[in-house]
Design a protein around this motif. Structure first.
Motif, mmCIF file in Angstrom:
data_model
loop_
_atom_site.group_PDB
_atom_site.id
_atom_site.type_symbol
_atom_site.label_atom_id
_atom_site.label_comp_id
_atom_site.label_asym_id
_atom_site.label_seq_id
_atom_site.Cartn_x
_atom_site.Cartn_y
_atom_site.Cartn_z
ATOM 1 N N ILE A 228 41.398 44.572 39.196
ATOM 2 C CA ILE A 228 40.966 43.210 39.494
ATOM 3 C C ILE A 228 39.590 43.212 40.129
ATOM 4 O O ILE A 228 39.253 44.100 40.908
ATOM 5 C CB ILE A 228 41.989 42.499 40.415
ATOM 6 C CG1 ILE A 228 41.626 41.013 40.573
ATOM 7 C CG2 ILE A 228 42.103 43.184 41.772
ATOM 8 C CD1 ILE A 228 42.719 40.197 41.246
ATOM 9 N N THR B 279 40.995 38.843 36.994
ATOM 10 C CA THR B 279 40.115 38.374 38.068
ATOM 11 C C THR B 279 40.888 37.563 39.100
ATOM 12 O O THR B 279 41.956 37.010 38.808
ATOM 13 C CB THR B 279 38.972 37.504 37.507
ATOM 14 O OG1 THR B 279 39.528 36.352 36.850
ATOM 15 C CG2 THR B 279 38.126 38.286 36.519
ATOM 16 N N VAL C 235 48.672 44.072 40.064
ATOM 17 C CA VAL C 235 47.529 44.906 39.683
ATOM 18 C C VAL C 235 47.673 46.276 40.340
ATOM 19 O O VAL C 235 48.396 46.447 41.322
ATOM 20 C CB VAL C 235 46.181 44.270 40.099
ATOM 21 C CG1 VAL C 235 45.942 42.958 39.360
ATOM 22 C CG2 VAL C 235 46.119 44.039 41.603
#
Length: 322
Positions: free
Chosen positions: A131, A165, A180
């Motif tokens: 990320i 993101t 993530v």
């Protein structure tokens, strides 16, 4: 077209009557990151107010990412402030009237992995999900440059790394939920995750690409401000330089101010031990090297974030810090 928008916005939204010095307003933008500590110190110590004088009202606006900051600068919503070099570069290339007029800090980008992910070093990153705040942002380019030099790329360019993101303040919860595996974390969020969720440092600031040379945040303003109000720009830079000097001379108090400033924006009260750890990875300076900016832009092109190799002539303006 953009220059026209800047002039109209500056004239139309700052006071009750055109030309009324009493109502003139300058808005400074920044992020709730350690790299933006000079803005928080300057705000708390009223340094911008002192330099601009009593006829200018100073306001502040915070942003979650560079793209929204740059949009605000392009439309005249803000007159300047601190942003990552990546978004500033991307907008300069696309025709936005923006100039870098100083740096804020270097360092502060750390690549960390989720505890239990099995990722201890860059060799373990291939095939994982990472990320960053935005696609092609400063921290993303630093990480992907490092990984590409070691033969690993993202799915975006035919590789194995999956890219998502999100705001750095949300990284901790995403680690806790297992969403993530790896984060490109601007400080203090890397130190937060180290302490709160046992995140592992995969690539330290000292090793990540451009980690100790590239400004982690830069001070920018518009061409319109420089062309039509250079005296005011100089005062903004002088206040910024004073804030950087204050940070380096009074680190303990500056840490307290930054903790308070981040809490005001994110509602997260960071521990002083976390901030002290993050502080060690950051160097506060207003000096900026145009050659490093060009090298970073070339890397962004190599990673296909840019369609053409950038030419940054006229982008870095050091006349005000000098």
């Amino acid at each position: 077209m953009i220059s026209t928008l800047l002039v109209l916005a500056a004239c139309g939204g700052s006071g009750e009557a055109s030309g009324d010095k009493e109502s003139e307003t300058v808005t400074i933008g920044y992020f709730p990151n350690l790299n933006h500590a000079p803005a928080m110190v300057a705000k708390q110590k009223e340094m911008y107010e002192d330099h601009l004088g009593e006829n200018v009202k100073v306001e502040y606006q915070t942003f979650p990412d560079g793209s929204t900051f740059m949009k605000a600068l392009a439309t005249g919503e803000i007159q300047g402030g601190l942003v990552g070099p990546g978004p500033a570069m991307n907008n300069f290339i696309s025709g936005v009237d923006v100039q870098i007029i100083g740096a804020s800090s270097t360092g502060g980008t750390v690549i960390v992995s989720r505890d239990g992910s099995g990722i201890k070093s860059w060799e373990d990153v291939e095939g994982s999900t990472f990320i960053s705040p935005r696609v092609g942002c400063t921290h993303d380019v630093q990480f992907e440059t490092y990984m590409k030099e070691n033969g690993v790329t993202s799915e975006r360019t035919g590789g194995s790394m999956v890219h998502v993101t999100g705001e750095p303040a949300r990284y901790q919860s995403m680690f806790e939920n297992g969403d993530v595996d790896v984060a490109t974390a601007p400080e203090p969020w890397a130190s937060v995750m180290e302490e709160e969720v046992d995140a592992n440092v995969v690539i330290p600031t000292s090793e990540i690409s451009f980690g100790e040379t590239l400004p982690a945040a830069v001070m920018v303003t518009s061409d319109d401000m420089i062309e039509n109000n250079s005296e005011q720009v100089q005062k903004l830079v002088d206040a910024h330089k004073e804030a950087v000097a204050y940070i380096n001379e009074n680190p303990d108090e500056a840490i307290d101010i930054t903790i308070e400033g981040i809490a005001d924006i994110t509602d997260q009260q960071l521990k002083k031990s976390v901030m002290e750890n993050a502080w060690e990875r950051t160097d506060f300076t207003y000096e900026v090297d145009a050659d490093v900016i060009q090298e970073f832009g070339n890397s962004s092109y190599d990673l296909q974030f840019l369609k053409e190799k950038p030419d940054f002539e006229g982008f870095v303006n050091t006349s005000f810090v000098e």
